[in-house]
Motif scaffolding. Structure first.
Motif, PDB file in Angstrom:
ATOM      1  N   ILE A 117       5.552   6.923  18.111  1.00  0.00           N
ATOM      2  CA  ILE A 117       4.648   5.232  17.421  1.00  0.00           C
ATOM      3  C   ILE A 117       4.220   5.916  16.082  1.00  0.00           C
ATOM      4  N   VAL A 118       4.289   4.895  16.293  1.00  0.00           N
ATOM      5  CA  VAL A 118       3.785   5.074  13.944  1.00  0.00           C
ATOM      6  C   VAL A 118       2.629   4.795  13.535  1.00  0.00           C
ATOM      7  N   THR A 119       1.643   5.783  13.107  1.00  0.00           N
ATOM      8  CA  THR A 119       0.856   4.718  13.047  1.00  0.00           C
ATOM      9  C   THR A 119      -0.269   5.510  11.263  1.00  0.00           C
ATOM     10  N   ASP A 120      -1.336   5.394  10.868  1.00  0.00           N
ATOM     11  CA  ASP A 120      -1.539   5.629   9.744  1.00  0.00           C
ATOM     12  C   ASP A 120      -2.619   6.644   9.559  1.00  0.00           C
ATOM     13  N   VAL A 121      -3.307   6.921  10.939  1.00  0.00           N
ATOM     14  CA  VAL A 121      -4.351   8.241  11.900  1.00  0.00           C
ATOM     15  C   VAL A 121      -3.417   9.460  11.648  1.00  0.00           C
ATOM     16  N   PRO A 143       4.103  17.213   7.278  1.00  0.00           N
ATOM     17  CA  PRO A 143       2.408  17.287   7.250  1.00  0.00           C
ATOM     18  C   PRO A 143       2.747  15.814   7.356  1.00  0.00           C
ATOM     19  N   PRO A 144       1.401  15.756   8.192  1.00  0.00           N
ATOM     20  CA  PRO A 144       0.762  14.948   9.180  1.00  0.00           C
ATOM     21  C   PRO A 144       0.974  13.368   8.286  1.00  0.00           C
ATOM     22  N   ASN A 145       1.279  12.029   8.413  1.00  0.00           N
ATOM     23  CA  ASN A 145       1.168  11.236   6.983  1.00  0.00           C
ATOM     24  C   ASN A 145       2.891  11.277   6.723  1.00  0.00           C
ATOM     25  N   ALA A 146       3.786  12.321   6.653  1.00  0.00           N
ATOM     26  CA  ALA A 146       4.602  12.038   5.931  1.00  0.00           C
ATOM     27  C   ALA A 146       6.292  11.377   5.960  1.00  0.00           C
ATOM     28  N   GLY A 147       5.726  10.635   7.714  1.00  0.00           N
ATOM     29  CA  GLY A 147       6.349   9.602   7.787  1.00  0.00           C
ATOM     30  C   GLY A 147       7.473   9.952   8.789  1.00  0.00           C
ATOM     31  N   LYS A 148       7.066  11.264   9.138  1.00  0.00           N
ATOM     32  CA  LYS A 148       8.564  11.988  10.799  1.00  0.00           C
ATOM     33  C   LYS A 148       9.263  11.004  11.456  1.00  0.00           C
ATOM     34  N   SER A 149       7.522   9.597  11.877  1.00  0.00           N
ATOM     35  CA  SER A 149       8.094   9.328  13.564  1.00  0.00           C
ATOM     36  C   SER A 149       8.776   7.828  12.740  1.00  0.00           C
ATOM     37  N   SER A 150       8.338   7.654  11.831  1.00  0.00           N
ATOM     38  CA  SER A 150       9.127   6.804  10.874  1.00  0.00           C
ATOM     39  C   SER A 150      10.158   6.374  10.520  1.00  0.00           C
ATOM     40  N   LEU A 151      10.980   7.805  10.321  1.00  0.00           N
ATOM     41  CA  LEU A 151      12.105   8.474  10.339  1.00  0.00           C
ATOM     42  C   LEU A 151      12.784   8.295  11.853  1.00  0.00           C
ATOM     43  N   HIS A 195      12.335  13.340   0.894  1.00  0.00           N
ATOM     44  CA  HIS A 195      11.698  12.319   0.619  1.00  0.00           C
ATOM     45  C   HIS A 195      11.760  11.054   0.539  1.00  0.00           C
ATOM     46  N   ASN A 196      10.044  10.952   1.782  1.00  0.00           N
ATOM     47  CA  ASN A 196      10.401   9.971   2.143  1.00  0.00           C
ATOM     48  C   ASN A 196       9.635   8.880   1.518  1.00  0.00           C
ATOM     49  N   LYS A 197       8.825   7.588   1.676  1.00  0.00           N
ATOM     50  CA  LYS A 197       8.613   6.492   0.647  1.00  0.00           C
ATOM     51  C   LYS A 197       8.985   6.542  -0.545  1.00  0.00           C
ATOM     52  N   ALA A 198      10.018   6.344  -0.707  1.00  0.00           N
ATOM     53  CA  ALA A 198      11.267   6.757  -1.970  1.00  0.00           C
ATOM     54  C   ALA A 198      10.737   4.863  -2.403  1.00  0.00           C
ATOM     55  N   THR A 242      -1.404  11.640  15.409  1.00  0.00           N
ATOM     56  CA  THR A 242      -0.857  11.348  16.128  1.00  0.00           C
ATOM     57  C   THR A 242      -0.084  11.766  17.177  1.00  0.00           C
ATOM     58  N   THR A 243       1.287  11.982  16.217  1.00  0.00           N
ATOM     59  CA  THR A 243       2.429  12.947  17.049  1.00  0.00           C
ATOM     60  C   THR A 243       1.509  13.904  17.941  1.00  0.00           C
ATOM     61  N   ARG A 244       1.336  14.226  18.768  1.00  0.00           N
ATOM     62  CA  ARG A 244       0.654  15.248  19.490  1.00  0.00           C
ATOM     63  C   ARG A 244       2.196  16.111  20.155  1.00  0.00           C
ATOM     64  N   VAL A 273      14.528   8.696   0.114  1.00  0.00           N
ATOM     65  CA  VAL A 273      14.497   8.020   1.566  1.00  0.00           C
ATOM     66  C   VAL A 273      13.286   6.814   1.703  1.00  0.00           C
ATOM     67  N   SER A 274      13.321   5.577   1.470  1.00  0.00           N
ATOM     68  CA  SER A 274      12.297   5.260   2.728  1.00  0.00           C
ATOM     69  C   SER A 274      12.626   4.487   4.431  1.00  0.00           C
ATOM     70  N   ALA A 275      11.868   5.336   5.008  1.00  0.00           N
ATOM     71  CA  ALA A 275      12.063   5.460   6.612  1.00  0.00           C
ATOM     72  C   ALA A 275      11.421   3.960   6.734  1.00  0.00           C
ATOM     73  N   ALA A 276      10.150   3.348   6.464  1.00  0.00           N
ATOM     74  CA  ALA A 276      10.218   1.867   7.111  1.00  0.00           C
ATOM     75  C   ALA A 276      10.658   0.817   6.312  1.00  0.00           C
ATOM     76  N   ARG A 277      11.762   1.057   5.323  1.00  0.00           N
ATOM     77  CA  ARG A 277      12.287  -0.279   4.671  1.00  0.00           C
ATOM     78  C   ARG A 277      13.610  -0.071   5.491  1.00  0.00           C
TER      79      ARG A 277
HETATM   80  P1  GDP Z   1       3.942  10.911  10.950  1.00  0.00           P
HETATM   81  O1  GDP Z   1       2.803  11.381  10.707  1.00  0.00           O
HETATM   82  O2  GDP Z   1       5.046  11.341   9.652  1.00  0.00           O
HETATM   83  O3  GDP Z   1       4.944  11.095  11.366  1.00  0.00           O
HETATM   84  O4  GDP Z   1       3.914   9.448  10.058  1.00  0.00           O
HETATM   85  P2  GDP Z   1       4.348   8.348   9.891  1.00  0.00           P
HETATM   86  O5  GDP Z   1       5.402   8.206  10.952  1.00  0.00           O
HETATM   87  O6  GDP Z   1       3.593   7.387  11.409  1.00  0.00           O
HETATM   88  O7  GDP Z   1       3.715   7.710   9.514  1.00  0.00           O
HETATM   89  C1  GDP Z   1       2.548   7.466   8.418  1.00  0.00           C
HETATM   90  C2  GDP Z   1       2.099   6.109   7.770  1.00  0.00           C
HETATM   91  O8  GDP Z   1       3.068   6.168   6.376  1.00  0.00           O
HETATM   92  C3  GDP Z   1       2.227   4.402   8.366  1.00  0.00           C
HETATM   93  O9  GDP Z   1       1.166   4.174   7.397  1.00  0.00           O
HETATM   94  C4  GDP Z   1       3.637   4.297   7.777  1.00  0.00           C
HETATM   95  O10 GDP Z   1       3.776   2.903   8.105  1.00  0.00           O
HETATM   96  C5  GDP Z   1       3.926   5.183   6.410  1.00  0.00           C
HETATM   97  N1  GDP Z   1       5.186   4.799   5.829  1.00  0.00           N
HETATM   98  C6  GDP Z   1       5.977   5.505   6.690  1.00  0.00           C
HETATM   99  N2  GDP Z   1       7.006   5.425   6.152  1.00  0.00           N
HETATM  100  C7  GDP Z   1       6.949   4.980   4.686  1.00  0.00           C
HETATM  101  C8  GDP Z   1       7.895   4.165   3.536  1.00  0.00           C
HETATM  102  O11 GDP Z   1       9.199   4.737   4.193  1.00  0.00           O
HETATM  103  N3  GDP Z   1       6.846   3.730   2.706  1.00  0.00           N
HETATM  104  C9  GDP Z   1       5.564   3.336   2.920  1.00  0.00           C
HETATM  105  N4  GDP Z   1       5.516   2.663   2.304  1.00  0.00           N
HETATM  106  N5  GDP Z   1       5.593   3.593   3.790  1.00  0.00           N
HETATM  107  C10 GDP Z   1       5.585   3.835   4.896  1.00  0.00           C
END
Ligand code: GDP
Length: 446
Positions: free
Chosen positions: A243-247, A224-232, A329-332, A250-252, A348-352
């Motif tokens: 492109i990683v954003t919190d809108v 789903p949107p914002n789960a962290g796909k782009s970050s992964l 399971h992202n954002k662990a 975004t990844t169209r 996992v935590s993709a961001a960290r």
């Molecule tokens: P996408 O829409 O699924 O591609 O999600 P994005 O990769 O754009 O991430 C959506 C938001 O979640 C962004 O604000 C990221 O910074 C945040 N985010 C992504 N991965 C993590 C994570 O592992 N931990 C935390 N705390 N935030 C994350």
């Protein structure tokens, strides 16, 4: 097979300058052309130091000439290798001189094609040469080497022979129409067919692994949107390509990245978030996401670790037809307690960048799939081989059904089709146009 009438020539070493460059000739006039260029007759299989001459007798270069009279040569024809200094200019002059003396430029893969036509190896082995040359690491090279040695072809041939023997038996039974197949060894035929089908299934598993080793694994990131796909994707690729954003949304479109994990190439595709609604562009992104899923070997289903059930509900439908799903399971990092990894669920935590090495391990294991029991190691294979094996397995299954109902003619026909499908792999029954297609993907001089 009639021997080739013409003599072909090509530079066998890669383009560009190098220490040594090799011009290879094959065909009936190879020895005569080489003798003229070298101004002397060449002894078979001995390295001769020679001066390569132009039309006026001037020296183009000096080097080594090696003559391999057929049939004990790579192509089975007379072959000569002229080893000069690796200057593109000199090598081109040698090729031009050979052409002036009656040779013609080889098409890509034509040396291997001639070797195949002269029964030096079968088609799967010829393809393994190209795979070996293109291998990106030691594991892929070893697998290609094993295919080249005939590991794959021997298994294909073994099953093909069993199917052929069965067909002969069934066809003989048709001629004794008065007798029931039971009195003609029906039980034994069914058992042998079952055995052949098991071997075929095991070979299919191993060939699928071999194909992935060669072509890599297609993994689609969904969620789903914002789960962290782009970050992964970024975390796996170690770059900021996506492109990683919190809108949300975004990844169209789809983003691609290739990652290498211990010998396995992972072709990652990041897709638009799967959710209902959205604007026209986003809906097009989702349509493409579903298309990618249809072709994927594995889906990386990304959900927010804080509410995985909602994430799962949002994408479960789209994953119905995907064979292998890894739940990420992202954002662990936002969980108070991170659960232990459980089967196909990784935290996992993709961001960290937390736990990504575990994810790598799981991906590697999942993506390649298990080897068949009793299989004897990895070999390289191609999508075309896997396709032929699938068709052979389907025909063999139909043959078993017809046998069970004593429809002997139909069973014999399915056995023939299964055998033919296997023949396509080794090229024993190939149509010429398929041969042309296979060899045209080779490089010149091979
Ligand atoms: P996408 O829409 O699924 O591609 O999600 P994005 O990769 O754009 O991430 C959506 C938001 O979640 C962004 O604000 C990221 O910074 C945040 N985010 C992504 N991965 C993590 C994570 O592992 N931990 C935390 N705390 N935030 C994350």
């Amino acid at each position: 097979m009639t021997p080739a009438q013409d003599t072909i020539v090509a530079i066998a070493t890669p383009p560009g300058a190098g220490g040594v460059g090799i011009v290879r000739l094959s065909g009936p006039a190879a020895q005569a052309i080489a003798a003229t260029i070298c101004a002397r007759a060449l002894s078979p299989r001995r390295a001769c130091h020679v001066h390569f001459r132009d039309a006026d007798g001037g020296t183009l270069d000096d080097g080594i000439a090696l003559s391999f009279p057929g049939p004990a040569s790579f192509t089975g024809e007379d072959v000569v290798e002229l080893q000069a200094h690796g200057s593109p200019v000199v090598l081109q002059q040698l090729v031009a001189r050979a052409c002036a003396l009656g040779a013609r430029l080889a098409r890509p893969g034509e040396f291997s094609e001639r070797a195949f036509l002269n029964h030096k190896f079968d088609l799967a082995q010829a393809e393994a040469i190209a795979d070996l040359i293109a291998a990106a690491d030691a594991r892929a090279a070893r697998a290609a080497r094993r295919s080249l040695e005939g590991v794959f072809s021997d298994r294909v041939d073994g099953i093909g022979q069993s199917l052929l023997a069965l067909r002969v038996h069934v066809e003989a039974a048709i001629d004794f129409a008065d007798e029931s197949i039971e009195t003609l060894g029906g039980e034994q035929v069914r058992e042998r067919l079952l055995d052949a089908r098991r071997r075929l299934e095991a070979l299919l598993v191993d060939a699928e692994r071999g194909r992935k080793l060669r072509d890599g694994v297609h993994a689609v990131i969904v969620g789903p949107p914002n789960a962290g796909k782009s970050s992964l994707l970024n975390a796996l690729a170690g770059s900021d390509r996506a492109i990683v954003t919190d809108v949300a949304g975004t990844t169209r479109d789809t983003l691609r990245e290739t990652v290498r994990l211990d010998g396995l190439e992972l072709h990652l595709v990041d897709t638009a978030g799967l959710r209902e609604g959205g604007d026209a562009i986003e809906r097009e992104g989702m349509r493409r996401a579903r298309l990618e899923l249809g072709r994927a070997d594995v889906a990386l289903a990304v959900v927010d670790a804080r509410d995985p059930d909602a994430g799962r509900a949002a994408i479960a439908d789209s994953l119905q037809d995907v064979g292998t799903v890894l739940w990420i399971h992202n954002k662990a990092d936002l969980l108070a307690d991170v659960p232990a990894e459980d089967g196909d669920h990784v935290y996992v935590s993709a961001a960290r960048g937390t736990n990504l090495d575990r994810l790598h391990d799981r991906l590697r294991a999942l993506a390649a799939g298990p080897a068949s029991e009793g299989g004897d190691g990895e070999f390289s294979a191609r999508a075309r081989h896997v396709d032929a094996l699938r068709r052979a397995a389907a025909h063999a299954a139909l043959a078993a059904e017809h046998l069970a109902h004593e429809h002997l003619e139909l069973a014999a026909e399915e056995l023939r089709l299964a055998h033919d499908a296997l023949g396509e792999i080794t090229g024993r029954l190939s149509a010429d146009d398929m041969l042309g297609h296979v060899f045209s993907t080779f490089c010149i001089g091979k």
